[in-house]
Design an enzyme around this catalytic site. Sequence first.
Site, PDB file in Angstrom:
ATOM      1  N   HIS A 186       0.870  -1.184   0.000  1.00 48.00           N
ATOM      2  CA  HIS A 186       0.000   0.000   0.000  1.00 48.00           C
ATOM      3  C   HIS A 186       0.910   1.239   0.000  1.00 48.00           C
ATOM      4  O   HIS A 186       2.025   1.189   0.541  1.00 48.00           O
ATOM      5  CB  HIS A 186      -0.825  -0.054   1.286  1.00 48.00           C
ATOM      6  CG  HIS A 186      -1.904   0.966   1.411  1.00 48.00           C
ATOM      7  ND1 HIS A 186      -1.659   2.268   1.776  1.00 48.00           N
ATOM      8  CD2 HIS A 186      -3.240   0.872   1.240  1.00 48.00           C
ATOM      9  CE1 HIS A 186      -2.804   2.926   1.822  1.00 48.00           C
ATOM     10  NE2 HIS A 186      -3.782   2.110   1.505  1.00 48.00           N
TER      11      HIS A 186
ATOM     12  N   ASP B 163       3.199  -4.369   8.314  1.00 47.99           N
ATOM     13  CA  ASP B 163       1.971  -3.597   8.096  1.00 47.99           C
ATOM     14  C   ASP B 163       0.808  -4.581   8.250  1.00 47.99           C
ATOM     15  O   ASP B 163       0.540  -5.385   7.354  1.00 47.99           O
ATOM     16  CB  ASP B 163       2.015  -2.988   6.688  1.00 47.99           C
ATOM     17  CG  ASP B 163       0.687  -2.339   6.300  1.00 47.99           C
ATOM     18  OD1 ASP B 163      -0.311  -2.493   7.030  1.00 47.99           O
ATOM     19  OD2 ASP B 163       0.649  -1.692   5.234  1.00 47.99           O
TER      20      ASP B 163
ATOM     21  N   GLN C  75      -4.425  -4.806   7.154  1.00 44.02           N
ATOM     22  CA  GLN C  75      -5.444  -5.721   6.630  1.00 44.02           C
ATOM     23  C   GLN C  75      -5.515  -7.013   7.433  1.00 44.02           C
ATOM     24  O   GLN C  75      -6.555  -7.670   7.448  1.00 44.02           O
ATOM     25  CB  GLN C  75      -5.174  -6.056   5.155  1.00 44.02           C
ATOM     26  CG  GLN C  75      -5.355  -4.896   4.207  1.00 44.02           C
ATOM     27  CD  GLN C  75      -6.800  -4.397   4.156  1.00 44.02           C
ATOM     28  OE1 GLN C  75      -7.742  -5.104   4.441  1.00 44.02           O
ATOM     29  NE2 GLN C  75      -6.965  -3.133   3.805  1.00 44.02           N
TER      30      GLN C  75
ATOM     31  N   LYS D 255     -10.461  -0.266  10.565  1.00 46.85           N
ATOM     32  CA  LYS D 255     -10.711  -1.410   9.686  1.00 46.85           C
ATOM     33  C   LYS D 255     -11.172  -2.623  10.492  1.00 46.85           C
ATOM     34  O   LYS D 255     -11.459  -3.675   9.934  1.00 46.85           O
ATOM     35  CB  LYS D 255      -9.440  -1.766   8.919  1.00 46.85           C
ATOM     36  CG  LYS D 255      -9.044  -0.713   7.893  1.00 46.85           C
ATOM     37  CD  LYS D 255      -7.857  -1.185   7.092  1.00 46.85           C
ATOM     38  CE  LYS D 255      -7.164  -0.052   6.377  1.00 46.85           C
ATOM     39  NZ  LYS D 255      -7.870   0.385   5.177  1.00 46.85           N
TER      40      LYS D 255
ATOM     41  N   CYS E 111      -4.694   2.443  -3.713  1.00 46.99           N
ATOM     42  CA  CYS E 111      -3.466   2.961  -3.085  1.00 46.99           C
ATOM     43  C   CYS E 111      -2.298   2.006  -3.301  1.00 46.99           C
ATOM     44  O   CYS E 111      -1.468   1.805  -2.404  1.00 46.99           O
ATOM     45  CB  CYS E 111      -3.638   3.218  -1.594  1.00 46.99           C
ATOM     46  SG  CYS E 111      -4.903   4.402  -1.218  1.00 46.99           S
TER      47      CYS E 111
END
Length: 407
Positions: A123, A200, A203, A226, A365
């Site tokens: 991303h 990261d 998600q 999220k 993104c």
Amino acid sequence: MSFDPSVVRKDFPIFETEARGKRLVYLDSANTSQKPRQVLERIQLFYETENANVHRAVYELSEKATAAYEGARAACARFIGSESARSIVFTRGTTESINVIRFTWARENVREGDEVLITEMEHHSNLIPWQLLAGETGATLRHLPIGDDGRLRLDLLEDYITDRTKLVSLSLMSNVLGTINPVRAVADAAHAVGAKVLVDAAQAAPHLSFDVNDLDADFLAYSSHKMCGPTGAGVLYGREELLEEMPPFHGGGEMIREVWADRATWNEIPYKFEAGTPNLAQAVGMGAAVEYLETLGMDAVREHEMELTAYALERLAGIGATIYGSRDLSQRGGVVSFNLDGVHPHDMSTIVDQEGVCIRAGHHCAQPLMRRLGVPATARASFYIYNTTEDVDVLIDAVEKSKGWFA
Ligand code: PMP
């Protein structure tokens, strides 16, 4: 162990609303998730019964606010298997968490000639900060390629992790392909050359059960919004010894221990990184979101999403859609990017919107990844705990309608 998504759906007031006069079919949770009543009520309760600034005052109300805020920190630590809440820095979200590392650890540890390794599927939040760092320091930014199956080329790792590698920063789950990356294997290779690893988990955190120790992550970032929590809150996890060594991020109140006219000393971790009045209610709301997900059980969340994803992949294949990323459910989460011949994804999302279906269309993104896939954009449906097979059926019917428009 599993739950009934149509019961879960009732926890979410947004589903009492309609979209274009139809049942709301929300398939954009990879973008941001909806919020359950339990989280909304917890935020309301904070403002109604606990609101005061934290850590600063000795009166009872401030103690209540501090307990709520620190309770949320403990929940956020537990959620990712961190033994210590001292490792949990509250931020505004994943983007800010990654930028904290850029402005603190990386500025001290990355020099001209060094390398930062990311992957081809990142991303922009895990790309632009490192482009900027490379520009400032003269370090080189490298990208571990992906194969045509949307998985990392681990066979190339030896060429990409070198004695010059100082940081490897990669997503645990892709927001475009849904790929779940073998972070531990990458971390082992990185640690073998003395590099640090930033994960990261924007998600992954909402959808997968994982443990920072099993991943062997040095740093890890995730966002509240999220995973059923409010916007404006997120986490930077860091190994305690690394956070101790790092310079502060923002300067101001709360992050100091003692201040003179010309100098200051820093508060203990994690407060050293939390200058100013934090997003108190949002952090408390994030803690409530963690508890909500824990009640459902993250293994049950994953199981539900695997079932829905299997169904969606089958139905999309049935209408001739091109699907990006692996079909192997053990290697992917509930994010499905696809295209239909002759229908631009933006047109498709506009047409399915008429049926009450929310999907995202665009580059998500991740423009370098789009170039790698050879497309300017994809449509993307992403699933969460409140989605049902009925939602998938509505999506497929709506997508088929978009085909008709351009026939
Ligand atoms: N990384 C990934 C993989 C993401 O999907 C996102 C959000 N789309 C981010 C980072 C950035 O998260 P935020 O916007 O919450 O900072």
